[in-house]
Each structure stands twice: as C-alpha cells, then as structure tokens.
Design a protein around this motif. Structure first.
Motif, mmCIF file in Angstrom:
data_model
loop_
_atom_site.group_PDB
_atom_site.id
_atom_site.type_symbol
_atom_site.label_atom_id
_atom_site.label_comp_id
_atom_site.label_asym_id
_atom_site.label_seq_id
_atom_site.Cartn_x
_atom_site.Cartn_y
_atom_site.Cartn_z
ATOM 1 N N THR A 59 0.802 -1.116 -0.102
ATOM 2 C CA THR A 59 -0.026 0.077 -0.172
ATOM 3 C C THR A 59 0.849 1.249 -0.034
ATOM 4 O OG1 THR A 59 -0.150 -0.220 2.343
ATOM 5 C CG2 THR A 59 -1.809 -1.126 1.114
ATOM 6 N N GLY A 60 1.930 1.129 0.374
ATOM 7 C CA GLY A 60 2.936 2.428 0.328
ATOM 8 C C GLY A 60 3.078 3.063 -0.849
ATOM 9 N N PRO A 61 3.403 2.511 -1.960
ATOM 10 C CA PRO A 61 3.616 2.971 -3.270
ATOM 11 C C PRO A 61 2.095 3.154 -3.797
ATOM 12 C CG PRO A 61 4.737 0.838 -3.396
ATOM 13 C CD PRO A 61 4.026 0.890 -2.065
ATOM 14 N N LEU A 62 1.060 2.816 -3.407
ATOM 15 C CA LEU A 62 -0.256 3.003 -4.111
ATOM 16 C C LEU A 62 -0.565 4.394 -3.216
ATOM 17 C CD1 LEU A 62 -2.304 -0.334 -3.713
ATOM 18 C CD2 LEU A 62 -0.997 0.494 -5.634
ATOM 19 N N VAL A 63 -0.565 4.579 -2.220
ATOM 20 C CA VAL A 63 -0.761 5.986 -1.348
ATOM 21 C C VAL A 63 -0.004 6.893 -1.922
ATOM 22 C CG1 VAL A 63 -0.816 7.006 0.708
ATOM 23 C CG2 VAL A 63 -1.512 4.628 0.577
ATOM 24 N N GLY A 64 1.332 6.617 -2.247
ATOM 25 C CA GLY A 64 2.162 7.602 -2.840
ATOM 26 C C GLY A 64 1.787 8.028 -4.135
ATOM 27 N N LEU A 65 1.400 7.151 -4.980
ATOM 28 C CA LEU A 65 0.785 7.299 -6.278
ATOM 29 C C LEU A 65 -0.552 8.241 -6.201
ATOM 30 C CD1 LEU A 65 1.705 4.132 -8.240
ATOM 31 C CD2 LEU A 65 2.759 6.379 -8.635
ATOM 32 N N ARG A 68 0.180 12.010 -5.070
ATOM 33 C CA ARG A 68 1.007 12.499 -6.341
ATOM 34 C C ARG A 68 -0.157 12.711 -7.328
ATOM 35 N NH1 ARG A 68 6.297 12.683 -7.811
ATOM 36 N NH2 ARG A 68 6.958 11.470 -5.812
ATOM 37 N N GLN A 69 -0.836 11.960 -7.872
ATOM 38 C CA GLN A 69 -1.825 12.283 -8.814
ATOM 39 C C GLN A 69 -2.794 13.519 -8.171
ATOM 40 O OE1 GLN A 69 -3.471 8.155 -9.579
ATOM 41 N NE2 GLN A 69 -3.669 9.204 -11.639
ATOM 42 N N GLN A 70 -2.831 13.487 -7.242
ATOM 43 C CA GLN A 70 -4.044 14.536 -6.696
ATOM 44 C C GLN A 70 -3.312 16.068 -6.658
ATOM 45 O OE1 GLN A 70 -4.931 12.880 -2.828
ATOM 46 N NE2 GLN A 70 -6.649 12.079 -3.179
ATOM 47 N N LEU A 71 -2.023 15.865 -6.096
ATOM 48 C CA LEU A 71 -1.114 17.277 -6.293
ATOM 49 C C LEU A 71 -0.875 17.564 -7.884
ATOM 50 C CD1 LEU A 71 1.409 16.332 -3.142
ATOM 51 C CD2 LEU A 71 -0.442 17.925 -3.505
ATOM 52 N N THR A 72 -0.627 16.683 -8.627
ATOM 53 C CA THR A 72 -0.240 17.149 -10.048
ATOM 54 C C THR A 72 -1.276 17.072 -10.984
ATOM 55 O OG1 THR A 72 0.559 14.972 -10.811
ATOM 56 C CG2 THR A 72 2.024 16.204 -9.419
ATOM 57 N N GLY A 73 -2.363 16.484 -10.695
ATOM 58 C CA GLY A 73 -3.400 16.227 -11.793
ATOM 59 C C GLY A 73 -2.982 15.272 -12.991
ATOM 60 N N LEU A 76 -2.160 8.202 -14.117
ATOM 61 C CA LEU A 76 -1.267 7.134 -13.054
ATOM 62 C C LEU A 76 -0.147 6.855 -14.045
ATOM 63 C CD1 LEU A 76 -1.095 5.334 -10.890
ATOM 64 C CD2 LEU A 76 -2.605 3.566 -12.074
ATOM 65 N N ARG A 77 -0.095 6.622 -15.358
ATOM 66 C CA ARG A 77 1.152 6.285 -15.869
ATOM 67 C C ARG A 77 2.380 7.336 -15.787
ATOM 68 N NH1 ARG A 77 0.809 4.293 -22.122
ATOM 69 N NH2 ARG A 77 -0.096 2.579 -20.730
ATOM 70 N N LEU A 80 3.771 7.545 -11.987
ATOM 71 C CA LEU A 80 4.568 6.322 -11.803
ATOM 72 C C LEU A 80 5.715 6.692 -12.311
ATOM 73 C CD1 LEU A 80 4.872 3.489 -10.793
ATOM 74 C CD2 LEU A 80 3.923 2.626 -12.856
ATOM 75 N N ARG A 81 5.747 7.098 -13.698
ATOM 76 C CA ARG A 81 7.224 7.217 -14.111
ATOM 77 C C ARG A 81 7.878 8.330 -13.413
ATOM 78 N NH1 ARG A 81 5.179 9.253 -18.760
ATOM 79 N NH2 ARG A 81 5.058 7.191 -19.699
ATOM 80 N N GLU A 82 7.238 9.389 -13.252
ATOM 81 C CA GLU A 82 7.994 10.599 -12.317
ATOM 82 C C GLU A 82 8.543 10.106 -11.129
ATOM 83 O OE1 GLU A 82 6.005 13.971 -9.926
ATOM 84 O OE2 GLU A 82 6.144 14.792 -12.099
ATOM 85 N N ALA A 83 7.621 9.276 -10.170
ATOM 86 C CA ALA A 83 8.031 8.769 -9.129
ATOM 87 C C ALA A 83 9.102 7.785 -9.002
ATOM 88 C CB ALA A 83 6.864 8.235 -8.312
ATOM 89 N N SER A 84 9.347 6.866 -9.966
ATOM 90 C CA SER A 84 10.262 5.494 -10.002
ATOM 91 C C SER A 84 11.396 6.192 -10.783
ATOM 92 C CB SER A 84 9.484 4.626 -10.873
ATOM 93 O OG SER A 84 9.161 4.846 -12.040
ATOM 94 N N SER A 85 11.247 7.085 -11.892
ATOM 95 C CA SER A 85 12.555 7.299 -12.607
ATOM 96 C C SER A 85 13.454 8.398 -12.189
ATOM 97 C CB SER A 85 12.143 7.629 -13.919
ATOM 98 O OG SER A 85 11.292 8.913 -14.155
ATOM 99 N N ARG A 86 12.997 9.440 -11.197
ATOM 100 C CA ARG A 86 13.572 10.536 -10.866
ATOM 101 C C ARG A 86 13.779 10.369 -9.308
ATOM 102 N NH1 ARG A 86 10.160 12.498 -14.859
ATOM 103 N NH2 ARG A 86 11.400 13.497 -16.700
ATOM 104 N N GLY A 87 13.628 9.449 -8.617
ATOM 105 C CA GLY A 87 13.539 9.352 -7.228
ATOM 106 C C GLY A 87 12.726 10.220 -6.602
#
Length: 261
Positions: A59-65, A68-73, A76-77, A80-87
């Motif tokens: 659930t950690g990554p799910l909550v984080g995503l 992140r979606q709520q903040l940036t609009g 999901l893809r 996910l790309r932003e969180a995983s590829s840019r730390g």
C-alpha cells in the motif's frame, strides 16, 4: 485485493499463535466460532501488527501515487514514471534511487498500517468479548441445576454477538484506530507532498522525521490532529460494514472446512 491479503495474513498468523498456545476444545478440535472470547489479545495484536507490516509494503506505493496524482493532476502512468525514474523529485529533476519516490514517507506509512490495524483488531475483539461476557451470567443462571458441565459449556459457547453488536464494536474500534494513527497519517501526507516538491538532491526534506518537524513548527500539536472528524467519519462506517461481512464469511468457510478456518 489489499484487504484479502490483510485478512488472510492476519488469520494465518493468529491461528499459528493460537496453536502454539494450545487453545483447543475438549474434543481436541479447534473451535474458532467464539474467537473474540478465546483469543488472547496479545496474539490478536501481534497478528494484526504483522499483517499491517506486510500490507504496508504494497500500500505504500499506492498511497504515494494517489497523493502524487492529486497534487499534479497527472495520469497514473505519468505519476508512476515521475516517481520511479526521478527518485521522487519534481519534473526535470535528476538523480536519486529508483522507486525512492514510491516509498516517500514510508516509516510513517508503516506505522499507520501496523499500529492502526493492531489497535483496531485488539479493540474490536475486546469489545465483542465484553459483550459476550455480559450475557454469560444470565445464560449460566438459566441453565438447569442438574445439567452436566459439558452441557453448561455448550450453552455458554453458543452466546455470540449479533450483527448490530458487531457493527457497533467495529465502529468504536474504527474511530479509536483512526485517532491512534492520525499523527502518523499527517506526517505521511506532508512527507509525500515534500517528495513531490523537492529534488532528489534535497530529498532529506521528504523524510518522515523532517516532515514531522515541519508540522510541529507550522502548527504545534494541533497540526498532528487535523482532519480527525473526517477520518473518524470514514473509518467508523467502513469498519461497521467490513467486519460483520468478514466475520460472516469466516464463519461460512469455517463450516465448509470442518472448523479449521
């Protein structure tokens, strides 16, 4: 799926601990029908804590995503790309370890899942046990004076919580659980927000400790209790629906499996 993993791991660990304690009925068979009365609260708490620890990894990554979606609009893809590829840093930021952004604020999230579930299940089982014990004396008095011990035990063991009583117990436990982890939830949310706004080179500001210090400086103790009314309004009713259904399903499969569920 997450709830299935949670309940399955909880039951497996709890039954293992109960088996180690040797809680069997007189026929040598495990009877879990009155588990709220027979389970030791220590086993319940340990099982729920371990179950929450396992679930937190998922659930950690799910909550984080979600945050992140709520903040940036973003989709999901894209999130996910932003969180995983840019730390976990914002756009056009480099560096950082892969998946770091997915687990931003994980220590606080771990405590939300593990402590929250432990508090909830202990409260839920304890409240149900108290309800059952409150009716044991009338049942014992109503039993025939010449009845043997086995008959008396059967009369008492048949006492169980009704669905409305389980709903009440789950609602109370849900509110208490929400209150117990609300500070951790506030820290987690702030850490996730910071992870989106900061670059990987300054990712220390997105840690749970840094987020907690920021909350304390901005609002003191009250900052850790904001949103309690909404959290309780959600946690209570959700638990009131989920737990009676869970108990009913467990009783059903227990009957199909000869009492071993």
């Amino acid at each position: 799926m997450v709830q299935s993993l949670s309940f399955a791991s909880y039951e497996a660990i709890r039954r293992t601990l109960d088996d180690d304690d040797g809680r069997d009925d007189r026929s040598g068979r495990r009877d879990l029908r009155g588990r709220s009365e027979e389970d030791h609260l220590r086993n319940v708490g340990l099982s729920a804590f371990a179950s929450g620890s396992i679930v937190s990894v998922v659930t950690g990554p799910l909550v984080g995503l979600k945050v992140r979606q709520q903040l940036t609009g973003k989709s999901l893809r894209e999130a996910l790309r932003e969180a995983s590829s840019r730390g976990g840093g914002g756009p056009h930021r480099g560096g950082g370890l892969p998946l770091r952004g997915l687990y931003a604020g994980y220590p606080a999230h771990f405590l939300c899942e593990s402590v929250g579930r432990a508090v909830f299940f202990v409260c839920y089982e304890d409240i149900k046990a108290r309800m059952i014990r409150s009716r044991r004396i009338p049942f014992a008095v109503a039993a025939p004076a010449n009845a043997d011990d086995d008959a008396d035990d059967d009369v008492i063991d048949d006492v169980s919580c009704s669905i409305p009583e389980r709903m009440i117990a789950a609602t109370i436990a849900g509110v208490i659980s929400c209150a117990s982890v609300l500070p951790f939830d506030a820290v987690r949310t702030r850490a996730l927000r910071n992870a989106r706004m900061t670059s990987a080179s300054s990712s220390s500001s997105s840690t749970s400790v840094a987020a907690a210090m920021e909350l304390w400086r901005s609002g003191g103790p009250r900052a850790f209790a904001r949103g309690f009314a909404l959290a309780a309004a959600r946690g209570g009713p959700v638990s009131a629906v989920a737990m009676p259904v869970y108990d009913a399903a467990l009783d059903h499969f227990r009957g199909c499996g000869g009492g071993r569920y």
